[in-house]
Design an enzyme around this catalytic site. Structure first.
Site, PDB file in Angstrom:
ATOM      1  N   GLU A 275       0.871  -1.178   0.000  1.00  0.00           N
ATOM      2  CA  GLU A 275       0.000   0.000   0.000  1.00  0.00           C
ATOM      3  C   GLU A 275       0.904   1.222   0.000  1.00  0.00           C
ATOM      4  O   GLU A 275       1.710   1.420   0.913  1.00  0.00           O
ATOM      5  CB  GLU A 275      -0.907   0.013   1.235  1.00  0.00           C
ATOM      6  CG  GLU A 275      -2.015  -1.026   1.158  1.00  0.00           C
ATOM      7  CD  GLU A 275      -3.016  -0.952   2.314  1.00  0.00           C
ATOM      8  OE1 GLU A 275      -3.999  -1.691   2.285  1.00  0.00           O
ATOM      9  OE2 GLU A 275      -2.804  -0.153   3.248  1.00  0.00           O
TER      10      GLU A 275
ATOM     11  N   TYR B 268     -10.468  -3.736   3.801  1.00  0.00           N
ATOM     12  CA  TYR B 268      -9.510  -3.302   4.811  1.00  0.00           C
ATOM     13  C   TYR B 268     -10.308  -3.004   6.073  1.00  0.00           C
ATOM     14  O   TYR B 268     -11.048  -2.026   6.127  1.00  0.00           O
ATOM     15  CB  TYR B 268      -8.794  -2.048   4.303  1.00  0.00           C
ATOM     16  CG  TYR B 268      -7.677  -1.494   5.189  1.00  0.00           C
ATOM     17  CD1 TYR B 268      -7.778  -1.465   6.572  1.00  0.00           C
ATOM     18  CD2 TYR B 268      -6.531  -0.961   4.615  1.00  0.00           C
ATOM     19  CE1 TYR B 268      -6.769  -0.945   7.355  1.00  0.00           C
ATOM     20  CE2 TYR B 268      -5.511  -0.416   5.396  1.00  0.00           C
ATOM     21  CZ  TYR B 268      -5.640  -0.413   6.759  1.00  0.00           C
ATOM     22  OH  TYR B 268      -4.660   0.126   7.544  1.00  0.00           O
TER      23      TYR B 268
ATOM     24  N   ASP C 223      -5.637  10.053   9.392  1.00  0.00           N
ATOM     25  CA  ASP C 223      -4.337   9.531   9.813  1.00  0.00           C
ATOM     26  C   ASP C 223      -3.866  10.197  11.086  1.00  0.00           C
ATOM     27  O   ASP C 223      -4.222  11.341  11.375  1.00  0.00           O
ATOM     28  CB  ASP C 223      -3.309   9.762   8.705  1.00  0.00           C
ATOM     29  CG  ASP C 223      -3.508   8.789   7.554  1.00  0.00           C
ATOM     30  OD1 ASP C 223      -3.316   7.584   7.775  1.00  0.00           O
ATOM     31  OD2 ASP C 223      -3.877   9.241   6.451  1.00  0.00           O
TER      32      ASP C 223
END
Lengths: 273, 402
Positions: free
Chosen positions: A52, A178, A63
């Site tokens: 990734e 994911y 994030d």
């Protein structure tokens, strides 16, 4: 029979071998674009099954601080979407078997034009795209050009995802799903294995897609524990933290990342038997 | 084309091509729950009565509609009126929204609220209502804003809030928003995110608009009573755009009322040093919604500049993006210099010290008034008072207050 994508093929092979996918994440262009291809090859040497590659964005709101700083380093070093695609192309000259998934935010992709991006990414050798802030509800306006170009669309699932959402996401996704192991941002520390196991069971009842788990996996023990539950393990912030620490001496990074990932690979392969 | 403005956003949270819900998966379900709770409570008589009670007795509503006669004379044209949101408790329109959202938080059983702030007005309003309701409050603020808005930082601390300086990115409002979203995604079980403007993922642009629409609803009645009819033009500053949408929205259906949203022109649009995405940006996705954003050639969000911290934001509420595209509202800009001139004129001419944000609206009214006859009426949303800005202004004048 429909030809499988490189990503689908990879997961099928791993399943046949009884192995778990090891999926490292690094931010493209961190600490500078000149190092990215070497780092990608080092990740493969360390046992990566899928890479990734983060597309740096100025406002990576999902994030944590580690990856936000990686984005800032990459952008300061002149990383652009064009540059990133060039780097993937360069990686592909020596590696045709490891799937590469670009992971990023929608604005730089939309800014480029989603159809143009899709064509260019495919041509560069990208296999899949995970757009963090593209929820499945908004995907009908953005996903078709990506799918038409032959890119797998990876989507996130989370502890908060309802059954209705899991169904909708599984319907729209291809390649793998994911699963975000915890409520939080990337690089968080606490991981509740029992809760992950419980949720993965629920998801497995609703989809046959491979399940990769990420967020909060930083050492071989956790990787092995999560590997027992999932089809793949994503490790990101732990690698990016190494890059941060050695950003001034990037020549040491390929060996460091290879060793770090190698330890995770070993732990995952030990549970495979 | 005739629009029924009450029908926007649509069921998916879209205003035409704008709005929506562009966030990571973890927040999708909490946003849906918020949307559901709001849909239930917005028609609940007890909830509305509680909100009304607070508007009246805690905020001090209705805010007056004031005829600025000396300014009107000086500018030589239309009559200029000020909707005095600066007189609200905490000194700005922001409290209209925080009260509404904090009541939602209470009804949802959340014990902790978080907020982002630029100028500090929304942070103060959030800290205030948290104190009133006994909720824990954390406010994220870019470290550059912490420095230029120190009086508000102290106010928040006095009120018992924790102020977290944000050092990432451009260290201003947009980065505070990123940080607040990270907190929310981590603490989503017990935490309510009180967004301060009409941006963010659906349903925020809608509910922040609805809570601020008290301004426009009051204005309709006040205008008919004091002017004898609706005004000819409305003027409001636009950063994220909450004060503007609050005044505009209830009047959108009245075609005879012209509307002007005034963005921060900074050093001038041509210099690139500004915070005017509607004037000089393009459609994109930021902070959970599709809207006009300021971005570079590679789609990275760029730093903005404005003398006013509250307008220093590279995005704008999605409803404004839509109202621009359909031509219902005119979006213009005022530079730092023009805003400063307006600040002094209102301060000296009427004895009202406006916030630097609101001074941008006053600056545009000054341009607009002389183009209209003296029988025409302009209402400016005086969205906040300027006490918080006296250090910034003194510094610009080369005066030290400490």
């Amino acid at each position: 029979m429909i030809r499988m994508s490189r990503l689908q093929q990879q997961f099928a092979n791993l399943k046949a071998q009884g192995r778990k996918a090891l999926i490292p994440f690094i931010t493209g262009g961190d600490p500078a674009p000149a190092h990215t291809v070497a780092l990608m090859h080092a990740l493969v040497a360390g046992g990566a099954d899928v890479i990734e590659l983060g597309m740096p964005f100025s406002d990576p709101m999902a994030d944590g601080p580690t990856i936000q700083l990686a984005c800032e380093r990459a952008l300061a070093a002149g990383t652009t979407v064009s540059k990133l695609l060039e780097l993937v192309g360069e990686f592909r000259r020596d590696n045709q078997h490891t799937p590469v998934v670009l992971m990023g935010y929608l604005n730089p992709i939309e800014h480029r034009g989603i159809a143009a991006f899709a064509q260019q990414a495919k041509a560069a050798g990208v296999d899949g795209v995970l757009i963090v802030d593209l929820a499945v509800e908004e995907a009908p306006e953005f996903a078709p050009p990506l799918k038409a170009a032959g890119l797998d669309m990876i989507f996130l699932l989370a502890p908060t995802s309802s059954e209705r959402r899991i169904r909708a996401v599984a319907e729209a996704a291809s390649g793998y799903l994911y699963y975000v192991s915890l409520k939080g941002v990337t690089g968080a520390v606490t991981l509740d294995l029992a809760a992950v196991a419980h949720k993965l069971e629920e998801i497995r009842r609703l989809t046959a897609l491979p399940l990769a788990v990420g967020f909060g996996i930083r050492d071989p023990a956790t990787a092995a524990a999560v590997g027992r539950l999932a089809d793949g393990v994503v490790v990101g912030s732990a690698l990016v933290a190494e890059i941060e620490q050695h950003a001034a001496t990037p020549e040491v990074l390929p060996a460091l990342l290879k060793a770090k990932l190698g330890a995770l690979r070993k732990a995952l392969d030990e549970i495979a038997q | 084309m005739v629009y029924d403005y009450a029908q926007f956003p649509d069921a998916r949270g879209h205003f035409g091509a704008y709005g929506g819900r562009f966030v990571a998966e973890t927040l999708m379900e909490p946003l849906r729950q918020l949307e559901e709770a709001y849909a239930r409570l917005k028609n609940d008589p007890d909830f509305l009565a509680e909100l009304d009670r607070d508007y009246t007795h805690y905020v001090g509503r209705p805010s007056p509609l004031y005829h600025a006669e000396r300014l009107s004379k000086a500018w030589g044209g239309a009559q200029v009126w000020l909707k005095r949101e600066d007189l609200n408790h905490t000194g700005a329109h922001k409290i209209n929204n925080t009260i509404g959202q904090a009541l939602l938080a209470k009804h949802l059983g959340k014990t902790r609220i978080i907020a982002e702030t630029g100028a500090g007005q929304h942070g103060v309003a959030s800290a205030t209502i948290a104190a009133r309701l006994g909720l824990k409050c954390v406010v994220y603020m870019g470290i550059d804003d912490v420095e230029r808005q120190s009086p508000n930082v102290y106010r928040m601390k006095l009120l018992g809030a924790e102020v977290v300086p944000v050092t990432s990115g451009t260290r201003t409002l947009k980065d505070a928003l990123n940080e607040a979203l990270r907190d929310w995604v981590t603490n989503v079980d017990d935490t309510f995110y009180v967004i301060g403007t009409v941006a963010g993922p659906h349903p925020y642009p809608m509910l922040v608009r609805d809570f601020n629409s008290i301004v426009g609803r009051e204005l309709i009645g006040q205008s008919r009573a004091q002017i004898g009819r609706l005004p000819d033009a409305l003027v409001a500053c636009v950063g994220g755009g909450s004060n503007a949408i609050g005044m505009f929205h209830p009047l959108l259906a009245f075609d005879e009322v012209a509307m002007y949203g005034v963005e921060a022109g900074g050093d001038g649009i041509a210099t690139g040093r500004h915070a005017a995405p509607l004037s000089a940006g393009q459609p994109g996705v930021l902070h959970g919604n599709r809207t006009y954003v300021m971005a570079d050639d590679d789609g990275q969000i760029i730093g903005t500049h404005s003398i006013s911290a509250g307008l220093d934001y590279p995005g704008v509420g999605p409803e404004h993006a839509w109202l621009k595209d359909i031509g219902r509202v005119n979006y213009v800009s005022a530079t730092d210099t023009e805003a400063m001139a307006a600040f002094y004129e209102l301060t000296r001419g009427e004895g009202i010290i406006p916030a630097l944000e609101s001074s941008h609206a006053v600056a545009h009214a000054k341009k607009l008034a002389p183009t209209l006859g003296s029988d025409r009426h302009i209402v400016v949303n005086l969205s906040g008072r300027g006490d918080k800005d006296i250090f910034t202004i003194a510094k610009r004048e080369g005066i030290s207050l400490t």
